[in-house]
Design an enzyme around this catalytic site. Structure first.
Site, short mmCIF file in Angstrom:
data_model
loop_
_atom_site.label_atom_id
_atom_site.label_comp_id
_atom_site.label_asym_id
_atom_site.label_seq_id
_atom_site.Cartn_x
_atom_site.Cartn_y
_atom_site.Cartn_z
N HIS A 158 0.91 -4.73 7.79
CA HIS A 158 1.16 -4.90 6.24
C HIS A 158 0.99 -3.30 5.74
CE1 HIS A 158 0.23 -5.72 2.24
NE2 HIS A 158 -0.92 -5.36 2.26
N HIS A 167 -5.71 3.68 3.08
CA HIS A 167 -4.27 3.19 3.44
C HIS A 167 -3.27 3.43 2.26
CE1 HIS A 167 -6.17 -0.12 1.26
NE2 HIS A 167 -5.12 -0.35 0.93
N HIS A 201 0.48 2.30 0.30
CA HIS A 201 1.51 1.13 0.07
C HIS A 201 2.65 1.70 -0.43
CE1 HIS A 201 -1.54 -2.17 -0.38
NE2 HIS A 201 -2.45 -1.19 -0.63
N GLU A 256 1.25 -0.09 -6.29
CA GLU A 256 0.70 -1.37 -6.75
C GLU A 256 0.46 -1.19 -8.22
OE1 GLU A 256 -0.52 -3.85 -3.35
OE2 GLU A 256 -2.10 -2.72 -3.86
N HIS A 275 -4.53 4.37 -1.48
CA HIS A 275 -5.80 3.81 -1.86
C HIS A 275 -7.28 4.33 -0.77
CE1 HIS A 275 -3.92 -0.07 -3.54
NE2 HIS A 275 -3.96 0.94 -4.29
N THR A 310 -6.42 -6.37 -3.70
CA THR A 310 -5.20 -6.60 -4.23
C THR A 310 -4.25 -7.70 -3.59
OG1 THR A 310 -3.83 -4.92 -3.08
CG2 THR A 310 -4.55 -4.37 -5.21
N THR A 311 -4.81 -8.12 -2.15
CA THR A 311 -4.29 -9.09 -1.46
C THR A 311 -5.59 -9.94 -1.11
OG1 THR A 311 -4.76 -7.74 0.50
CG2 THR A 311 -2.58 -7.59 -0.49
#
Ligand SMILES: *[C@@H]1O[C@H](CO)[C@@H](O)[C@H](O)[C@H]1NC(C)=O
Ligand SMILES: *[C@@H]1O[C@H](CO)[C@@H](O)[C@H](O)[C@H]1NC(C)=O
Length: 232
Positions: A69, A94, A96, A108, A121, A203-204
């Site tokens: 991901h 990580h 995004h 995000e 993040h 967020t997930t």
């Protein structure tokens, strides 16, 4: 946000169905958010975050991994920050990004409806109240995440090459690679005193409503070639 044991599950279902499987995803504090600056309020009690130890990278390599991901860099436990009522210890960072190329979103969080090309993040857990990340992430005030918006600029940002130059080694899910340790603070914007703070969530899925978010106002820039490297 990555680093949750059920991260693969959400890829199988649409976002609108998340809350059926993960009750917290239907919570009132779901992240990310669109920060509407006219609806933010200056809060004099908030103080700049003080990073500690991010520049002391030591000689041990960092671990870079792909969880299917996102790409994750695990951070040593001497890194952390002050600026909240508790000390928060760093766990991982990580990225995004989107696939549309520069100018097509990928972050995000958005500010006044405007997205950035990517978002970094940096995930921390409350090490005064909890013994580790897994114990903290389900609890209120358990996690604190820095959101750093990344946009395309003219110049190469050498700090990001410490990650980007190794991404091809973790192209596939579950791959891991050791990368040379580097100054993590060099990824951060300079101004750590202006930020948007809110109580939110992962967020997930499983969307635990446990995250104190700090989204920095200042964006960092990476070059167009670096954005392409991220998306390749
Ligand atoms: C995290 O802490 C909890 C509670 O102290 C403990 O039960 C658990 O084994 C720890 N998990 C890890 C991964 O160390
Ligand atoms: C987050 O929630 C706590 C209460 O748990 C509250 O004291 C704090 O002001 C909230 N922070 C923001 C930015 O709303």
């Amino acid at each position: 946000l990555a680093h949750v044991p059920t991260v693969y599950l959400f890829r199988l279902i649409g976002q609108s169905e998340w809350s059926e499987h993960f009750p917290d995803c239907g919570g009132t504090s779901q992240s990310p958010v669109d920060v509407i600056t006219t609806q933010t309020k200056y809060e004099p009690s908030l103080i700049p975050v003080t990073p500690l130890g991010y520049s002391q990278h030591g000689n041990q390599p960092f671990t870079l991994s792909n969880n299917g991901h996102t790409v994750i860099v695990e951070l040593p436990e001497w890194m952390g920050f002050r600026g909240l009522p508790w000390f928060f210890t760093a766990a991982q960072l990580h990225l995004h990004w989107g696939n549309g190329g520069p100018g097509n979103g990928g972050s995000e969080h958005t500010i006044n409806g405007r997205s950035a090309d990517a978002e970094l993040h940096v995930v921390h857990y409350n090490s005064e109240l909890y013994t580790n990340m897994s114990a903290a992430m389900t609890q209120k005030d358990g996690l604190a995440v820095f959101g750093i918006l990344i946009e395309t600029g003219d110049e190469t940002n050498p700090a990001f090459n410490n990650i980007l130059n190794h991404m091809s080694r973790v192209r596939y899910a579950d791959q891991k690679a050791f990368i040379p340790a580097f100054d993590v603070q060099s990824l951060f914007p300079e101004d750590l005193g202006r930020y948007y703070r809110y109580n939110g969530s992962l967020t997930t899925p499983p969307c635990y409503q446990s995250v104190i978010w700090t989204v920095f106002h200042e964006r960092v820039q990476i070059s167009k070639a670096q954005v392409s490297q991220l998306m390749s």
